[in-house]
Motif scaffolding. Structure first.
Motif, short mmCIF file in Angstrom:
data_model
loop_
_atom_site.label_atom_id
_atom_site.label_comp_id
_atom_site.label_asym_id
_atom_site.label_seq_id
_atom_site.Cartn_x
_atom_site.Cartn_y
_atom_site.Cartn_z
N THR A 215 8.34 3.10 -2.45
CA THR A 215 7.57 1.98 -2.95
C THR A 215 8.22 1.38 -4.19
OG1 THR A 215 5.53 2.88 -2.02
CG2 THR A 215 5.30 1.25 -3.79
N ILE A 216 8.68 2.22 -5.10
CA ILE A 216 9.37 1.72 -6.30
C ILE A 216 10.61 0.95 -5.90
CG2 ILE A 216 10.68 2.43 -8.34
CD1 ILE A 216 8.58 4.73 -8.64
N SER B 252 2.16 10.18 -7.04
CA SER B 252 2.58 8.79 -6.80
C SER B 252 1.97 7.82 -7.78
CB SER B 252 2.20 8.35 -5.38
OG SER B 252 3.09 8.86 -4.43
N LEU B 253 0.68 7.92 -8.03
CA LEU B 253 0.02 6.96 -8.92
C LEU B 253 0.67 6.98 -10.30
CD1 LEU B 253 -2.14 4.86 -9.52
CD2 LEU B 253 -3.69 6.77 -10.06
N LEU B 254 0.87 8.15 -10.84
CA LEU B 254 1.49 8.27 -12.16
C LEU B 254 2.91 7.71 -12.15
CD1 LEU B 254 1.46 9.31 -15.08
CD2 LEU B 254 2.23 11.50 -14.19
N VAL C 21 0.86 -1.18 0.00
CA VAL C 21 0.00 0.00 0.00
C VAL C 21 0.90 1.23 0.00
CG1 VAL C 21 -1.79 1.29 1.24
CG2 VAL C 21 -1.85 -1.21 1.20
N ASN C 22 0.62 2.13 -0.91
CA ASN C 22 1.42 3.35 -1.06
C ASN C 22 0.55 4.57 -0.76
OD1 ASN C 22 3.82 4.90 -2.36
ND2 ASN C 22 2.01 5.72 -3.35
N TYR C 23 1.15 5.53 -0.05
CA TYR C 23 0.52 6.85 0.12
C TYR C 23 1.62 7.91 0.11
CZ TYR C 23 -2.15 10.79 1.71
OH TYR C 23 -2.73 12.03 1.79
N ASP D 146 -2.22 2.31 -4.68
CA ASP D 146 -2.01 3.70 -4.30
C ASP D 146 -3.27 4.17 -3.59
OD1 ASP D 146 -0.42 6.23 -4.44
OD2 ASP D 146 -2.34 6.87 -5.31
N ASN D 147 -3.11 4.58 -2.35
CA ASN D 147 -4.24 4.91 -1.47
C ASN D 147 -4.64 6.37 -1.63
OD1 ASN D 147 -6.13 3.90 0.24
ND2 ASN D 147 -4.84 3.87 2.06
#
Length: 79
Positions: free
Chosen positions: A17-18, A43-45, A9-11, A36-37
């Motif tokens: 995360t990468i 971050s999502l991109l 889970v990333n925020y 992606d929270n």
């Protein structure tokens, strides 16, 4: 997807995360689901770009920041 996958889970921490996912892929031969929270940065991109060519990694976008537990549930429903 198989019996085992890594769920992350990333925020707002796409760099970490990468790095985590890339290191994990060197160690294990399993799929990785990154949720992606609903990060407030890009971050999502960045995650999508980083793993676009790797079919072992699935990047999901949560529509709202529902917390760590619910972020995991989003990933588990995908699996």
């Amino acid at each position: 997807m198989g019996e085992f996958c890594l769920l992350v889970v990333n925020y707002n921490t796409y760099e970490q995360t990468i790095a985590l996912v890339r290191q994990a892929l060197r160690i294990v031969d399993h799929s990785v689901v990154v949720v992606d929270n609903c990060s407030s940065n890009d971050s999502l991109l960045k995650l999508q770009e980083a793993f676009r060519a790797d079919d072992r990694v699935h990047v999901l976008a949560n529509t709202s920041n529902t917390g760590y537990g619910q972020g995991n549930n989003v990933g588990l429903r995908f699996v």
